[in-house]
Design an enzyme around this catalytic site. Structure first.
Site, short mmCIF file in Angstrom:
data_model
loop_
_atom_site.label_atom_id
_atom_site.label_comp_id
_atom_site.label_asym_id
_atom_site.label_seq_id
_atom_site.Cartn_x
_atom_site.Cartn_y
_atom_site.Cartn_z
N CYS A 1 0.81 -1.23 0.00
CA CYS A 1 0.00 0.00 0.00
C CYS A 1 0.84 1.28 0.00
O CYS A 1 0.33 2.35 -0.28
CB CYS A 1 -0.95 0.01 1.18
SG CYS A 1 -2.15 -1.32 1.12
N HIS B 1 -3.29 7.50 2.52
CA HIS B 1 -3.69 6.19 1.99
C HIS B 1 -5.08 5.87 2.55
O HIS B 1 -5.35 6.12 3.71
CB HIS B 1 -2.68 5.13 2.42
CG HIS B 1 -3.13 3.73 2.13
ND1 HIS B 1 -3.61 3.36 0.89
CD2 HIS B 1 -3.20 2.63 2.92
CE1 HIS B 1 -3.95 2.08 0.94
NE2 HIS B 1 -3.71 1.61 2.15
N ASN C 1 -10.00 0.16 -0.20
CA ASN C 1 -8.54 0.23 -0.14
C ASN C 1 -7.98 -0.25 -1.48
O ASN C 1 -8.02 -1.44 -1.78
CB ASN C 1 -8.04 -0.64 1.01
CG ASN C 1 -6.53 -0.61 1.16
OD1 ASN C 1 -5.81 -0.14 0.28
ND2 ASN C 1 -6.05 -1.12 2.28
O1 UT7 Z 1 -3.76 -0.85 3.73
C1 UT7 Z 1 -2.91 -1.68 4.41
C2 UT7 Z 1 -3.14 -1.70 5.83
N1 UT7 Z 1 -4.41 -2.30 6.17
C3 UT7 Z 1 -5.15 -1.71 7.05
O2 UT7 Z 1 -4.79 -0.65 7.46
C4 UT7 Z 1 -6.35 -2.43 7.61
C5 UT7 Z 1 -6.31 -2.28 9.09
N2 UT7 Z 1 -7.42 -2.92 9.79
C6 UT7 Z 1 -8.69 -2.52 9.73
O3 UT7 Z 1 -9.04 -1.66 8.95
C7 UT7 Z 1 -9.66 -3.10 10.71
O4 UT7 Z 1 -8.94 -3.80 11.70
C8 UT7 Z 1 -10.73 -4.02 10.09
C9 UT7 Z 1 -11.73 -3.18 9.33
C10 UT7 Z 1 -10.06 -5.03 9.20
C11 UT7 Z 1 -11.49 -4.75 11.20
O5 UT7 Z 1 -12.07 -3.80 12.10
P1 UT7 Z 1 -11.87 -3.97 13.67
O6 UT7 Z 1 -12.67 -2.93 14.30
O7 UT7 Z 1 -10.40 -3.99 13.94
O8 UT7 Z 1 -12.54 -5.37 13.94
P2 UT7 Z 1 -11.92 -6.68 14.59
O9 UT7 Z 1 -10.96 -7.32 13.64
O10 UT7 Z 1 -11.44 -6.39 15.98
O11 UT7 Z 1 -13.22 -7.57 14.69
C12 UT7 Z 1 -14.32 -7.18 15.51
C13 UT7 Z 1 -15.46 -8.15 15.20
C14 UT7 Z 1 -15.03 -9.61 15.23
O12 UT7 Z 1 -16.11 -10.36 15.79
P3 UT7 Z 1 -16.07 -10.86 17.32
O13 UT7 Z 1 -14.83 -11.70 17.43
O14 UT7 Z 1 -16.00 -9.60 18.13
O15 UT7 Z 1 -17.34 -11.60 17.44
C15 UT7 Z 1 -14.87 -9.93 13.76
O16 UT7 Z 1 -15.06 -11.31 13.53
O17 UT7 Z 1 -15.95 -7.89 13.90
C16 UT7 Z 1 -16.00 -9.13 13.18
N3 UT7 Z 1 -15.83 -8.86 11.77
C17 UT7 Z 1 -16.86 -8.58 10.96
N4 UT7 Z 1 -18.18 -8.50 11.18
C18 UT7 Z 1 -18.98 -8.20 10.14
C19 UT7 Z 1 -14.69 -8.82 11.04
N5 UT7 Z 1 -14.98 -8.53 9.76
C20 UT7 Z 1 -16.31 -8.39 9.68
C21 UT7 Z 1 -17.18 -8.08 8.63
N6 UT7 Z 1 -18.51 -7.99 8.90
N7 UT7 Z 1 -16.76 -7.86 7.37
#
Ligand code: UT7
Length: 323
Positions: free
Chosen positions: A114, A250, A280
């Site tokens: 990225c 980004h 992204n």
């Molecule tokens: O560009 C390169 C760098 N990449 C990035 O910068 C991406 C960085 N990360 C992110 O943007 C975020 O971490 C995400 C958007 C990927 C995830 O958001 P988050 O607030 O960090 O969520 P999390 O991974 O802590 O997950 C929270 C909950 C989980 O469920 P439980 O375990 O709390 O029941 C996940 O399983 O959200 C769940 N979850 C979803 N739910 C609905 C993860 N993905 C999804 C989804 N829809 N698509």
């Protein structure tokens, strides 16, 4: 001392729009979750008959036109991508041939996930400042959706396809004031595509060759790291937060962008935001955002722009630009 100025920008998005509602049919997710946790409403998806170079060529044509130059005027092509058409030749060479950029001009790809565009911009800037090139085409182009596991809700909702390009020219007026590049390979497993032609190489199947990410951990590193690079960039130029007119970040997640804007004390009206419509797009995201804000009249000549990116590697980088 020769300086480098941005004299034109262009971008291209594939026609196909994929909404969050479509993703609800593929994985256990919701439009509300995606919007709230990422800021993404839709993304573009490359057509079956398009590749990274096709998107790059369209973005480059637009950038050349806006710069008022022709392909014969270009003497360097640097292209950031992690989704090249082929192993080789580089996508930059494919663009060179398609546009008719003169034979002999160096053309090569930069691999920094990225952060690819910022890395490419840094390299081209160094060429120009040291007399190795006079007018460079710098591109970020990606077909990220080809790297997605459409059963993994943690990644497939995040990415999109597109390309952006800028034309740089040697100038006696300051343009790119500084660039700052970094990498840390020690946390590779947090964000990677664990496939290639290295040790353990085997032919692609449905599960290999896809993005794997521990999103929440990446999120925390990204916020921390981007906060630091903002300070580094301003300090290197003897400037303060108040001097920055536009943040061109980004576009990975609106919450990461908001955190960096807070760190800069910048209201969100001074932050270019395209993540809602593009998702992204990896190395394409900054030049896409830059081009859209220039074309809609938000960014004006003379404005001070802070470009920053964080991505797989980890890699991260910034550029301070007097536009
Ligand atoms: O560009 C390169 C760098 N990449 C990035 O910068 C991406 C960085 N990360 C992110 O943007 C975020 O971490 C995400 C958007 C990927 C995830 O958001 P988050 O607030 O960090 O969520 P999390 O991974 O802590 O997950 C929270 C909950 C989980 O469920 P439980 O375990 O709390 O029941 C996940 O399983 O959200 C769940 N979850 C979803 N739910 C609905 C993860 N993905 C999804 C989804 N829809 N698509």
């Amino acid at each position: 001392m020769t300086h480098t100025r941005i004299i034109g920008t262009g971008s291209y998005l594939p026609e196909r729009v994929m909404t969050n509602a479509e993703l609800e049919k593929l994985v256990d997710t919701s439009d509300a979750w995606i919007r709230e946790r990422t800021g993404i409403a839709e993304r573009r998806v490359v057509a079956d008959d398009q590749s990274c170079s096709d998107l790059a060529i369209e973005a480059s044509r637009a950038a050349l036109e806006s710069a008022g130059v022709t392909p014969e005027d270009i003497d360097l092509v640097v292209l950031g991508t992690c989704t090249p058409d082929r192993i080789f030749p580089s996508t930059a060479c494919l663009v060179q041939r398609a546009l008719g950029i003169r034979s002999g001009a160096p053309a090569f790809d930069v691999s920094a996930a990225c952060s690819g565009f910022v890395f490419a911009l840094d390299v081209a800037n160094r060429f120009i400042r040291t007399g190795g090139a006079h007018r460079a085409l710098v591109i970020g182009s990606e077909t990220m959706t080809r790297l997605l596991d459409w059963t993994d809700r943690g990644t497939c909702v995040l990415f999109g396809d597109g390309a952006g390009a800028v034309v740089l020219e040697a100038s006696d007026q300051p343009g790119i004031l500084s660039t700052h590049l970094h990498a840390d390979g020690s946390q590779e497993e947090l964000l990677h595509v664990p496939w290639g032609v290295g040790r353990g190489y085997k032919a692609l199947d449905d599960t290999s060759g896809k993005i794997k990410m521990r999103g929440n951990e990446v999120f925390k590193v990204a916020v921390r790291t981007l906060g630091r690079i903002v300070d580094e960039t301003l300090e290197a130029n003897g400037l303060t937060k108040a001097d920055v007119d536009w943040l061109v970040p980004h576009q990975a997640n609106i919450r990461i962008i908001q955190a960096t804007a807070r760190k800069l004390g910048l209201p969100m009206e001074r932050v270019v935001q395209t993540v809602k419509y593009h998702g992204n797009t990896s190395s394409a995201s900054i030049p896409l955002a830059l081009d859209s804000a220039i074309r809609d009249g938000s960014i004006k000549r003379g404005d001070l722009l802070l470009l920053e990116a964080f991505g797989g590697g980890f890699t991260w980088g910034s550029a301070l630009v007097r536009y």
